[in-house]
Design an enzyme around this catalytic site. Structure first.
Site, PDB file in Angstrom:
ATOM      1  N   ASP A  75       0.643  -1.472   0.470  1.00 32.82           N
ATOM      2  CA  ASP A  75       0.078   0.100  -0.192  1.00 32.82           C
ATOM      3  C   ASP A  75       0.832   1.057  -0.001  1.00 32.82           C
ATOM      4  OD1 ASP A  75       1.693  -0.548   2.633  1.00 32.82           O
ATOM      5  OD2 ASP A  75      -1.300  -1.290   3.244  1.00 32.82           O
ATOM      6  N   CYS A 100       1.408   5.126   9.287  1.00 34.93           N
ATOM      7  CA  CYS A 100       0.955   3.269   9.495  1.00 34.93           C
ATOM      8  C   CYS A 100       2.570   2.657   8.772  1.00 34.93           C
ATOM      9  CB  CYS A 100      -0.280   3.161   8.681  1.00 34.93           C
ATOM     10  SG  CYS A 100      -0.947   1.650   9.512  1.00 34.93           S
ATOM     11  N   HIS A 102       3.995   2.798   5.602  1.00 34.20           N
ATOM     12  CA  HIS A 102       3.700   2.515   4.854  1.00 34.20           C
ATOM     13  C   HIS A 102       4.658   2.663   3.431  1.00 34.20           C
ATOM     14  CE1 HIS A 102      -1.465   2.249   4.643  1.00 34.20           C
ATOM     15  NE2 HIS A 102      -0.540   1.305   5.455  1.00 34.20           N
ATOM     16  N   GLU A 134      -5.727   3.428   3.315  1.00 36.70           N
ATOM     17  CA  GLU A 134      -6.496   3.894   4.931  1.00 36.70           C
ATOM     18  C   GLU A 134      -7.501   3.868   4.561  1.00 36.70           C
ATOM     19  OE1 GLU A 134      -4.497   3.201   7.630  1.00 36.70           O
ATOM     20  OE2 GLU A 134      -2.821   3.308   6.960  1.00 36.70           O
ATOM     21  N   HIS A 161       2.939  -6.017   6.672  1.00 34.24           N
ATOM     22  CA  HIS A 161       1.956  -4.964   7.097  1.00 34.24           C
ATOM     23  C   HIS A 161       3.036  -4.901   8.465  1.00 34.24           C
ATOM     24  CE1 HIS A 161       0.291  -1.788   9.801  1.00 34.24           C
ATOM     25  NE2 HIS A 161      -0.503  -1.391   8.524  1.00 34.24           N
ATOM     26  N   HIS A 355      -0.203   4.734  13.842  1.00 38.94           N
ATOM     27  CA  HIS A 355      -0.824   6.028  13.523  1.00 38.94           C
ATOM     28  C   HIS A 355      -0.465   6.978  14.330  1.00 38.94           C
ATOM     29  CE1 HIS A 355      -4.853   3.896  10.624  1.00 38.94           C
ATOM     30  NE2 HIS A 355      -3.291   3.578  10.920  1.00 38.94           N
TER      31      HIS A 355
END
EC number: 3.5.1.47
Length: 386
Positions: A75, A100, A102, A134, A161, A355
């Site tokens: 992502d 996050c 990415h 997101e 992730h 986050h």
């Protein structure tokens, strides 16, 4: 350019981190990724852009003796968070941050792609640089647009992730659900406003909303199997305009989380029942709406995940940690509902949570992650490195 080095990858990560963009607006990110990819060996590569999803990017690697097509997804979007890390390469975009991780995801994907651009895989490979994870469920949008048709459809899909709770470079995974599915819920209660001194002439939606919220708390505690679990959180409540006027309307906004789609659907049904009950009890109109989009539970394929975990446990260069399911959401769940595959964690070892405005993943996780993923994908193609 030759294969990307660790130094190259760190520079790439820092550039991406400094230039975050929100869902469906990742235009600069797209161009930067495209430039990096065009800089590696093109002999086996085929690059594809998607006019109807302009920030998406796909790369096809032609295998030498293909038996399948292996997909790898990353992502590319960021979050509306104001960065507070104080890093020299902190976000240059006010109010937007790769909170996050990415930027780590993209960098690892580029490292893996770079390796296979120099070492032709046996199987065909498809790399998918996905916008809008997101929000706006970019994976679902891409799938519904037919992006994965024909040779571009993987037989199996993988993605990672980052996880600040795991050691830098460690790989975490589990059989079954890795991430919960998420569904937005909005509740509008409509009654009749009136003077605070004459409640008998009004229909108070503050009271009705309070009762609705209280009753919903019993859904998870009394209607859900304790060993399966679920979450209902109402994070926003709006009602009324002034202290001496009874509110004729109220709006509640929240989220549902479940480790299986069946659990989410069960909670949705119970919420509807509670809404109907409150409407009857208070003589109100209660409208309840749900929006899941592409945020289905990330349910790992049993066969592929067993193979992945067995490899990671035996590989001397991989630190494997079996993890518990998380109630966070990820739209890779939608793609895994259509194409079998596995999502896993990459440890980035940080005190801050995902986050958070202070998230600062350890960059040592990047080369370790690239190495573990390359070794697995080579193993998957019958080139055992154990």
């Amino acid at each position: 350019m030759a294969q990307l080095t660790t130094e190259n990858l760190i520079d790439i990560r820092r550039h991406l981190h400094a230039h975050p963009e929100l869902a469906m607006h990742e235009f600069e990110t797209h161009q930067y990724l495209l430039a990096v990819i065009k800089g590696v060996n093109q002999q086996y590569l085929e690059i594809r852009e998607v006019p109807d999803l302009p920030t998406a990017l796909l790369v096809y690697i032609h295998g030498s003796d293909p038996k399948r097509t292996i997909g790898y997804r990353t992502d590319i979007d960021a979050l509306p968070v104001t960065e507070k890390t104080g890093l020299p390469f902190a976000s240059k975009t006010p109010g937007v941050m790769h909170a996050c991780g990415h930027d780590i995801h993209m960098t690892v994907a580029l490292g893996v792609l770079s390796w296979f651009s120099e070492h032709q895989p046996k199987d065909n490979m498809v790399f998918f640089f996905q916008p809008a994870e997101e929000s706006q469920n970019g994976g679902k949008v891409a799938y519904e647009q037919g992006v994965f048709a024909g040779k571009w459809r993987p037989d199996e899909f993988y993605g990672l992730h980052d996880n600040p709770n795991l050691p830098a470079g460690a790989i975490g995974c589990r059989m079954g659900t890795l991430f919960a599915g998420t569904t937005e819920v909005n509740v509008d209660l409509i009654g009749k406003s009136g003077h605070a001194a004459y409640p008998q002439d009004a229909n108070d939606m503050v009271v009705a909303a309070a009762q609705f919220i209280n009753q919903v708390q019993t859904i998870v505690s009394r209607s859900v199997n304790p060993i399966e679990g679920g979450v209902i959180t109402f994070g926003k409540l709006d009602a009324g305009t002034i202290r001496n006027v009874i509110a004729g309307q109220a709006r509640i906004e929240g989220t549902i989380r479940g480790l299986t789609q069946k659990m989410i659907e069960h909670i949705v049904d119970r919420l509807k029942q509670v809404a109907n009950g409150v409407a009857t009890s208070y003589g109100a109109t209660v409208n309840i709406a749900f929006n899941q989009g592409g945020y289905l539970p990330v349910e790992n394929n049993d066969e592929l995940t067993k193979r992945f975990i067995n490899f990671a446990k035996q590989d001397p260069q991989t630190q494997f940690i079996e993890t518990q399911p998380a109630m966070t959401g990820e739209d890779f769940g939608y793609l895994l509902s259509k194409i079998p595959g596995t999502m896993f964690w990459l440890g980035v070892e940080d005190d801050s949570a995902l986050h958070a405005a202070t998230l600062n993943p350890k960059e040592s996780s990047i080369p370790k992650g690239v190495n573990s993923i390359v070794r697995f994908l080579e193993f998957r193609q019958g080139e055992s490195v154990l």
